[in-house]
Motif scaffolding. Structure first.
Motif, PDB file in Angstrom:
ATOM      1  N   ALA A   1      -1.640   6.480  -0.028  1.00 18.03           N
ATOM      2  CA  ALA A   1      -1.919   7.661  -0.688  1.00 18.03           C
ATOM      3  C   ALA A   1      -3.567   8.009  -0.412  1.00 18.03           C
ATOM      4  O   ALA A   1      -4.012   9.155  -0.426  1.00 18.03           O
ATOM      5  CB  ALA A   1      -1.708   7.627  -2.159  1.00 18.03           C
TER       6      ALA A   1
ATOM      7  N   ILE B   1      -6.339   6.961  -1.815  1.00 16.67           N
ATOM      8  CA  ILE B   1      -6.974   7.085  -3.017  1.00 16.67           C
ATOM      9  C   ILE B   1      -8.573   6.548  -2.674  1.00 16.67           C
ATOM     10  O   ILE B   1      -9.515   6.926  -2.935  1.00 16.67           O
ATOM     11  CB  ILE B   1      -6.766   6.601  -4.230  1.00 16.67           C
ATOM     12  CG1 ILE B   1      -5.291   7.687  -4.619  1.00 16.67           C
ATOM     13  CG2 ILE B   1      -7.523   6.735  -5.270  1.00 16.67           C
ATOM     14  CD1 ILE B   1      -4.600   7.343  -5.777  1.00 16.67           C
TER      15      ILE B   1
ATOM     16  N   PRO C   1      -3.024   2.535  -7.078  1.00 13.25           N
ATOM     17  CA  PRO C   1      -2.097   2.861  -7.660  1.00 13.25           C
ATOM     18  C   PRO C   1      -0.802   1.567  -7.392  1.00 13.25           C
ATOM     19  O   PRO C   1       0.009   1.380  -8.137  1.00 13.25           O
ATOM     20  CB  PRO C   1      -1.564   4.068  -7.408  1.00 13.25           C
ATOM     21  CG  PRO C   1      -2.036   4.084  -6.225  1.00 13.25           C
ATOM     22  CD  PRO C   1      -3.030   3.432  -6.161  1.00 13.25           C
TER      23      PRO C   1
ATOM     24  N   CYS D   1       0.796  -1.121  -0.061  1.00 17.46           N
ATOM     25  CA  CYS D   1       0.186   0.100   0.023  1.00 17.46           C
ATOM     26  C   CYS D   1       0.799   1.163   0.134  1.00 17.46           C
ATOM     27  O   CYS D   1       1.948   1.387   0.673  1.00 17.46           O
ATOM     28  CB  CYS D   1      -0.937  -0.006   1.292  1.00 17.46           C
ATOM     29  SG  CYS D   1      -2.029   1.231   1.208  1.00 17.46           S
ATOM     30  N   ALA D   2       0.628   2.328  -0.859  1.00 15.26           N
ATOM     31  CA  ALA D   2       1.223   3.547  -1.058  1.00 15.26           C
ATOM     32  C   ALA D   2       0.600   4.464   0.029  1.00 15.26           C
ATOM     33  O   ALA D   2       1.254   5.773   0.172  1.00 15.26           O
ATOM     34  CB  ALA D   2       1.148   4.011  -2.452  1.00 15.26           C
TER      35      ALA D   2
ATOM     36  N   TRP E   1     -11.539  -2.431   8.261  1.00 12.68           N
ATOM     37  CA  TRP E   1     -11.852  -1.072   7.460  1.00 12.68           C
ATOM     38  C   TRP E   1     -12.301  -1.060   6.023  1.00 12.68           C
ATOM     39  O   TRP E   1     -12.852  -0.168   5.362  1.00 12.68           O
ATOM     40  CB  TRP E   1     -10.157  -0.547   7.065  1.00 12.68           C
ATOM     41  CG  TRP E   1      -9.401  -1.306   6.263  1.00 12.68           C
ATOM     42  CD1 TRP E   1      -8.549  -2.344   6.093  1.00 12.68           C
ATOM     43  CD2 TRP E   1      -8.843  -0.629   5.248  1.00 12.68           C
ATOM     44  NE1 TRP E   1      -8.017  -2.670   5.168  1.00 12.68           N
ATOM     45  CE2 TRP E   1      -8.114  -1.561   4.178  1.00 12.68           C
ATOM     46  CE3 TRP E   1      -9.295   0.518   4.402  1.00 12.68           C
ATOM     47  CZ2 TRP E   1      -7.665  -1.305   3.199  1.00 12.68           C
ATOM     48  CZ3 TRP E   1      -8.867   0.790   3.068  1.00 12.68           C
ATOM     49  CH2 TRP E   1      -7.798  -0.261   2.329  1.00 12.68           C
TER      50      TRP E   1
END
Ligand code: SF4
Length: 76
Positions: free
Chosen positions: A25, A27, A62, A22-23, A43
């Motif tokens: 970010a 999104i 992403p 997971c980045a 979650w």
């Protein structure tokens, strides 16, 4: 054996999440917050949107941290 805390299923779909990829970010949580909830456990709530919307959002991840597979061919 413990259940995988990063695997979420309903009758249509199984969604997996790999926190190592997971980045962070955000999104998913920004764009579909009824499913990808950043302050609630568990979650991911697959009752928060229809399956097509969930798939559409997963396809925007992403990093590839979110993946899915369908239980039925007629879902999406
Ligand atoms: S969209 Fe993918 S990379 Fe971004 S926060 Fe969600 S799971 Fe992590």
């Amino acid at each position: 054996m413990d259940a995988n805390p990063n695997m979420f299923s309903n009758e249509d779909i199984t969604v997996t999440y790999d926190p190592k990829c997971c980045a962070n970010a955000g999104i998913c949580a920004l764009q579909l917050s009824d499913v990808f909830r950043n302050s609630v456990i568990p979650w991911i709530d697959l009752d928060g949107a229809n399956t097509k919307a969930i798939i559409c959002q997963i396809n925007k991840c992403p990093s590839g941290a979110l993946q899915y597979y369908l239980h039925r061919k007629d879902v999406a």
